[in-house]
Design a protein around this motif. Structure first.
Motif, PDB file in Angstrom:
ATOM      1  N   ALA A  26       0.848  -1.208   0.000  1.00 47.04           N
ATOM      2  CA  ALA A  26       0.000   0.000   0.000  1.00 47.04           C
ATOM      3  C   ALA A  26       0.880   1.252   0.000  1.00 47.04           C
ATOM      4  CB  ALA A  26      -0.905  -0.001   1.224  1.00 47.04           C
ATOM      5  N   PRO A  27       0.422   2.290  -0.696  1.00 51.43           N
ATOM      6  CA  PRO A  27       1.246   3.517  -0.758  1.00 51.43           C
ATOM      7  C   PRO A  27       1.094   4.388   0.484  1.00 51.43           C
ATOM      8  CG  PRO A  27      -0.695   3.759  -2.144  1.00 51.43           C
ATOM      9  CD  PRO A  27      -0.776   2.386  -1.540  1.00 51.43           C
ATOM     10  N   GLU A  28       2.030   5.320   0.586  1.00 55.17           N
ATOM     11  CA  GLU A  28       1.972   6.327   1.652  1.00 55.17           C
ATOM     12  C   GLU A  28       0.629   7.064   1.601  1.00 55.17           C
ATOM     13  OE1 GLU A  28       5.268   8.873   2.949  1.00 55.17           O
ATOM     14  OE2 GLU A  28       4.520  10.280   1.474  1.00 55.17           O
ATOM     15  N   GLY A  29       0.116   7.398   2.761  1.00 57.13           N
ATOM     16  CA  GLY A  29      -1.137   8.153   2.806  1.00 57.13           C
ATOM     17  C   GLY A  29      -2.315   7.300   3.224  1.00 57.13           C
ATOM     18  N   LEU A  62       3.392   5.671   6.201  1.00 60.50           N
ATOM     19  CA  LEU A  62       4.305   6.678   5.634  1.00 60.50           C
ATOM     20  C   LEU A  62       5.505   5.980   5.007  1.00 60.50           C
ATOM     21  CD1 LEU A  62       4.263   8.971   8.787  1.00 60.50           C
ATOM     22  CD2 LEU A  62       2.909   9.258   6.695  1.00 60.50           C
ATOM     23  N   ARG A  63       5.954   6.557   3.928  1.00 62.87           N
ATOM     24  CA  ARG A  63       7.173   6.026   3.291  1.00 62.87           C
ATOM     25  C   ARG A  63       8.125   7.193   3.020  1.00 62.87           C
ATOM     26  NH1 ARG A  63       6.442   0.679   1.706  1.00 62.87           N
ATOM     27  NH2 ARG A  63       4.306  -0.067   1.543  1.00 62.87           N
ATOM     28  N   PRO A  64       8.581   7.847   4.085  1.00 62.76           N
ATOM     29  CA  PRO A  64       9.408   9.038   3.899  1.00 62.76           C
ATOM     30  C   PRO A  64      10.855   8.686   3.571  1.00 62.76           C
ATOM     31  CG  PRO A  64       9.136   8.596   6.237  1.00 62.76           C
ATOM     32  CD  PRO A  64       8.367   7.524   5.498  1.00 62.76           C
ATOM     33  N   ALA A  65      11.507   9.601   2.850  1.00 60.51           N
ATOM     34  CA  ALA A  65      12.948   9.433   2.598  1.00 60.51           C
ATOM     35  C   ALA A  65      13.665  10.024   3.803  1.00 60.51           C
ATOM     36  CB  ALA A  65      13.332  10.162   1.317  1.00 60.51           C
ATOM     37  N   LEU A  66      13.658   9.281   4.878  1.00 57.96           N
ATOM     38  CA  LEU A  66      14.170   9.800   6.140  1.00 57.96           C
ATOM     39  C   LEU A  66      15.276   8.873   6.634  1.00 57.96           C
ATOM     40  CD1 LEU A  66      13.162  12.206   7.867  1.00 57.96           C
ATOM     41  CD2 LEU A  66      11.747  10.591   9.132  1.00 57.96           C
ATOM     42  N   HIS A  67      16.368   9.469   7.089  1.00 63.92           N
ATOM     43  CA  HIS A  67      17.445   8.644   7.647  1.00 63.92           C
ATOM     44  C   HIS A  67      16.907   7.915   8.885  1.00 63.92           C
ATOM     45  CE1 HIS A  67      21.182   7.517   9.593  1.00 63.92           C
ATOM     46  NE2 HIS A  67      21.769   7.694   8.418  1.00 63.92           N
ATOM     47  N   PRO A  68      17.256   6.644   9.057  1.00 61.19           N
ATOM     48  CA  PRO A  68      16.765   5.905  10.227  1.00 61.19           C
ATOM     49  C   PRO A  68      16.987   6.636  11.551  1.00 61.19           C
ATOM     50  CG  PRO A  68      17.834   4.394   8.723  1.00 61.19           C
ATOM     51  CD  PRO A  68      18.001   5.760   8.132  1.00 61.19           C
ATOM     52  N   ARG A  69      18.060   7.427  11.633  1.00 66.99           N
ATOM     53  CA  ARG A  69      18.299   8.150  12.891  1.00 66.99           C
ATOM     54  C   ARG A  69      17.325   9.314  13.094  1.00 66.99           C
ATOM     55  NH1 ARG A  69      23.733   9.694  12.241  1.00 66.99           N
ATOM     56  NH2 ARG A  69      24.565   7.750  11.459  1.00 66.99           N
ATOM     57  N   ARG A  70      16.530   9.595  12.076  1.00 68.62           N
ATOM     58  CA  ARG A  70      15.576  10.709  12.194  1.00 68.62           C
ATOM     59  C   ARG A  70      14.132  10.220  12.365  1.00 68.62           C
ATOM     60  NH1 ARG A  70      19.371  12.949  13.375  1.00 68.62           N
ATOM     61  NH2 ARG A  70      20.640  14.442  12.238  1.00 68.62           N
ATOM     62  N   ILE A  71      13.973   8.945  12.606  1.00 64.00           N
ATOM     63  CA  ILE A  71      12.609   8.411  12.708  1.00 64.00           C
ATOM     64  C   ILE A  71      11.826   9.048  13.847  1.00 64.00           C
ATOM     65  CG2 ILE A  71      11.381   6.302  13.390  1.00 64.00           C
ATOM     66  CD1 ILE A  71      12.963   4.915  11.361  1.00 64.00           C
ATOM     67  N   SER A  72      12.545   9.441  14.885  1.00 61.61           N
ATOM     68  CA  SER A  72      11.847  10.071  16.013  1.00 61.61           C
ATOM     69  C   SER A  72      11.158  11.372  15.580  1.00 61.61           C
ATOM     70  CB  SER A  72      12.820  10.350  17.142  1.00 61.61           C
ATOM     71  OG  SER A  72      13.823  11.199  16.648  1.00 61.61           O
TER      72      SER A  72
END
Ligand code: BTN
Length: 242
Positions: A26-29, A62-72
């Motif tokens: 399933a896509p983001e959203g 959510l499928r953000p392009a986020l570094h794992p260390r920024r998940i918080s």
């Protein structure tokens, strides 16, 4: 952001349903909303009191392009989103605050919580599920004693019913706006609403109790506590008393 809201009368946890759908691609959203949860969960293994037809229980995929260390950051955005949503009900901002890490408080009692569960492929974030439990009209008479002692709902605080659909619409609109600001950090906004800093805290971190003064929050969401033995950086835990 486009939302695809799927409603369910009863689920174990909206987190489970969202995760199953995420695994199917399933896509983001995607937003899973339930009227009741039989096994709603919170952080640190807690249950989330989720009686039928009273409040908001939802999970966003959510499928953000986020570094794992920024998940918080997603938890921070979730908590800020709840504040944005609630202040639109003309509730003075001063009555609302965030308790590290994920608790939204109304007059010092827990009104809402945020839970983020993530899945990784190698070192990359594949998807995250952001769960929000917002006590809109919850009645706590049948709740466990621990919940009755600490929690509140909009209904309980203001003595009237609130419209859950309006709350959901506002929540999603507020989330879309906040999420759209990534990759800008939500930390400064988060800190602006945090009641924990500068205060004496007692933290339960795994088996350990850490006591001291909360001095700052790191970019990755960790709480820095000045203890008698020096600074401690707490990445996971719960403030059990302030
Ligand atoms: C916490 O305060 O520890 C987080 C609570 C998160 C509760 C929500 S309700 C919707 C979603 N489904 C769950 O099982 N948990 C989250």
């Amino acid at each position: 952001m486009q939302f695809d809201v799927r409603r369910f009368p009863v689920v174990t946890s909206t987190m489970d349903v969202a995760r199953d759908l995420a695994e199917q691609g399933a896509p983001e959203g995607l937003v899973v909303v339930a009227d009741e949860q039989t096994a709603g969960r919170g952080r640190v293994g807690r249950a989330w009191y989720s009686p039928p037809g009273q409040s908001l229980y939802l999970s966003l995929l959510l499928r953000p392009a986020l570094h794992p260390r920024r998940i918080s950051w997603l938890t921070m955005i979730g908590a800020l989103t709840i504040l944005d949503c609630i202040s639109q009900f003309s509730i003075p901002n001063s009555q609302l605050s965030i308790k590290w890490f994920n608790d939204v408080l109304l007059n010092g009692r827990k009104l809402a919580g945020v839970l983020v569960e993530a899945s990784f492929v190698a070192d990359r974030l594949d998807y995250a599920i952001l769960g929000i439990g917002l006590n809109v009209n919850t009645r706590f008479a049948d709740a466990p004693e621990e919940v009755r002692r600490r929690a509140t709902s909009l209904r309980e605080a203001f003595g009237r019913e609130f419209d859950r659909d309006v709350a959901l619409d506002r929540l999603l609109a507020a989330f879309g706006a906040r999420y759209g600001r990534l990759p800008a950090s939500p930390l400064a906004d988060y800190i602006g609403h945090l009641e924990t800093l500068g205060r004496p805290v007692r933290l339960c971190a795994g088996d350990e109790i850490i006591e001291g003064t909360a001095v700052r929050v790191e970019e990755d969401g960790a709480l820095v506590v000045m203890t008698a033995a020096g600074e401690r950086v707490v990445t996971f835990g719960e403030v059990v008393s302030g």
